[in-house]
Design a protein around this motif. Structure first.
Motif, PDB file in Angstrom:
ATOM      1  N   SER A  54       0.837  -1.200   0.000  1.00 54.25           N
ATOM      2  CA  SER A  54       0.000   0.000   0.000  1.00 54.25           C
ATOM      3  C   SER A  54       0.868   1.244   0.000  1.00 54.25           C
ATOM      4  CB  SER A  54      -0.920   0.022   1.225  1.00 54.25           C
ATOM      5  OG  SER A  54      -0.163   0.176   2.413  1.00 54.25           O
ATOM      6  N   GLY A  55       0.273   2.358  -0.397  1.00 54.52           N
ATOM      7  CA  GLY A  55       0.989   3.626  -0.463  1.00 54.52           C
ATOM      8  C   GLY A  55       1.581   3.827  -1.840  1.00 54.52           C
ATOM      9  N   GLY A  56       1.775   5.063  -2.223  1.00 52.78           N
ATOM     10  CA  GLY A  56       2.367   5.366  -3.525  1.00 52.78           C
ATOM     11  C   GLY A  56       3.811   5.782  -3.359  1.00 52.78           C
TER      12      GLY A  56
ATOM     13  N   LEU B   1       8.491   8.922  -1.229  1.00 53.01           N
ATOM     14  CA  LEU B   1       7.055   8.937  -0.993  1.00 53.01           C
ATOM     15  C   LEU B   1       6.415   9.971  -1.909  1.00 53.01           C
ATOM     16  CD1 LEU B   1       6.981   8.790   2.887  1.00 53.01           C
ATOM     17  CD2 LEU B   1       6.555   6.923   1.284  1.00 53.01           C
ATOM     18  N   GLU B   2       5.258   9.633  -2.439  1.00 55.92           N
ATOM     19  CA  GLU B   2       4.538  10.554  -3.313  1.00 55.92           C
ATOM     20  C   GLU B   2       3.232  10.970  -2.643  1.00 55.92           C
ATOM     21  OE1 GLU B   2       4.021   9.027  -7.309  1.00 55.92           O
ATOM     22  OE2 GLU B   2       5.578  10.465  -7.816  1.00 55.92           O
ATOM     23  N   GLY B   3       3.275  12.018  -1.865  1.00 60.11           N
ATOM     24  CA  GLY B   3       2.067  12.529  -1.226  1.00 60.11           C
ATOM     25  C   GLY B   3       1.650  11.767   0.038  1.00 60.11           C
TER      26      GLY B   3
ATOM     27  N   THR C 192      17.058   5.873 -13.314  1.00 61.07           N
ATOM     28  CA  THR C 192      15.714   5.714 -13.866  1.00 61.07           C
ATOM     29  C   THR C 192      14.700   5.737 -12.739  1.00 61.07           C
ATOM     30  OG1 THR C 192      15.913   3.316 -13.737  1.00 61.07           O
ATOM     31  CG2 THR C 192      16.533   4.324 -15.815  1.00 61.07           C
ATOM     32  N   CYS C 193      13.519   6.256 -13.033  1.00 58.93           N
ATOM     33  CA  CYS C 193      12.446   6.336 -12.047  1.00 58.93           C
ATOM     34  C   CYS C 193      11.270   5.477 -12.498  1.00 58.93           C
ATOM     35  CB  CYS C 193      11.967   7.771 -11.865  1.00 58.93           C
ATOM     36  SG  CYS C 193      13.180   8.835 -11.096  1.00 58.93           S
ATOM     37  N   GLN C 194      10.630   4.850 -11.536  1.00 56.41           N
ATOM     38  CA  GLN C 194       9.466   4.014 -11.820  1.00 56.41           C
ATOM     39  C   GLN C 194       8.487   4.150 -10.666  1.00 56.41           C
ATOM     40  OE1 GLN C 194       8.753   1.871 -14.498  1.00 56.41           O
ATOM     41  NE2 GLN C 194       6.777   1.691 -13.494  1.00 56.41           N
ATOM     42  N   LYS C 195       7.228   4.471 -10.967  1.00 58.71           N
ATOM     43  CA  LYS C 195       6.217   4.524  -9.925  1.00 58.71           C
ATOM     44  C   LYS C 195       5.828   3.100  -9.567  1.00 58.71           C
ATOM     45  CE  LYS C 195       1.998   6.499  -8.402  1.00 58.71           C
ATOM     46  NZ  LYS C 195       1.774   7.751  -7.801  1.00 58.71           N
ATOM     47  N   LEU C 196       5.740   2.806  -8.267  1.00 53.45           N
ATOM     48  CA  LEU C 196       5.359   1.481  -7.802  1.00 53.45           C
ATOM     49  C   LEU C 196       3.952   1.525  -7.237  1.00 53.45           C
ATOM     50  CD1 LEU C 196       8.618   0.356  -5.973  1.00 53.45           C
ATOM     51  CD2 LEU C 196       7.920  -0.126  -8.324  1.00 53.45           C
ATOM     52  N   TYR C 197       3.208   0.471  -7.511  1.00 51.89           N
ATOM     53  CA  TYR C 197       1.830   0.340  -7.058  1.00 51.89           C
ATOM     54  C   TYR C 197       1.708  -0.904  -6.191  1.00 51.89           C
ATOM     55  CZ  TYR C 197       0.977   3.651 -10.830  1.00 51.89           C
ATOM     56  OH  TYR C 197       1.007   4.748 -11.645  1.00 51.89           O
TER      57      TYR C 197
ATOM     58  N   ILE D 160       9.975  -5.681  -7.025  1.00 55.32           N
ATOM     59  CA  ILE D 160      11.191  -5.214  -7.670  1.00 55.32           C
ATOM     60  C   ILE D 160      12.377  -6.022  -7.163  1.00 55.32           C
ATOM     61  CG2 ILE D 160      10.377  -2.867  -8.076  1.00 55.32           C
ATOM     62  CD1 ILE D 160      12.031  -2.016  -5.641  1.00 55.32           C
ATOM     63  N   ARG D 161      13.395  -6.132  -7.986  1.00 55.63           N
ATOM     64  CA  ARG D 161      14.638  -6.798  -7.618  1.00 55.63           C
ATOM     65  C   ARG D 161      15.751  -5.773  -7.745  1.00 55.63           C
ATOM     66  NH1 ARG D 161      18.769  -8.694 -10.445  1.00 55.63           N
ATOM     67  NH2 ARG D 161      20.077 -10.270  -9.500  1.00 55.63           N
ATOM     68  N   ILE D 162      16.511  -5.593  -6.683  1.00 49.81           N
ATOM     69  CA  ILE D 162      17.599  -4.627  -6.669  1.00 49.81           C
ATOM     70  C   ILE D 162      18.911  -5.409  -6.589  1.00 49.81           C
ATOM     71  CG2 ILE D 162      18.606  -2.638  -5.521  1.00 49.81           C
ATOM     72  CD1 ILE D 162      15.788  -2.275  -4.197  1.00 49.81           C
ATOM     73  N   PRO D 163      19.697  -5.417  -7.664  1.00 46.72           N
ATOM     74  CA  PRO D 163      20.972  -6.138  -7.627  1.00 46.72           C
ATOM     75  C   PRO D 163      21.900  -5.561  -6.555  1.00 46.72           C
ATOM     76  CG  PRO D 163      20.383  -5.544  -9.878  1.00 46.72           C
ATOM     77  CD  PRO D 163      19.438  -4.818  -8.969  1.00 46.72           C
TER      78      PRO D 163
END
Length: 64
Positions: free
Chosen positions: A4-6, A56-58, A34-39, A44-47
């Motif tokens: 949850s959360g943006g 945080l977005e709002g 690079t930027c990617q909005k997550l829902y 995601i995998r971070i090497p």
């Protein structure tokens, strides 16, 4: 997995960091990358050794 959360995920790029302990760096931001909005439900995998940042977005919090 984000539940949850943006959030906006930023990966790669060049961290503007300072070393706080041996082999430990903290930074306030990442330049470029690079930027990617997550829902909710995204995975995601971070090497290893990859600079990354979650913004945080709002919202005041997110759950993962």
């Amino acid at each position: 997995m984000y539940r949850s959360g943006g959030v906006l995920f930023r990966g790669d790029g060049t961290p503007l960091a300072s070393e706080t302990a041996v082999d430990e760096k903290r930074n306030s931001t990442i330049q470029g990358g690079t930027c990617q909005k997550l829902y909710a439900g995204d995975i995601i995998r971070i090497p290893a050794r990859t600079a990354h940042q979650v913004l945080l977005e709002g919202a005041h919090e997110f759950t993962y």
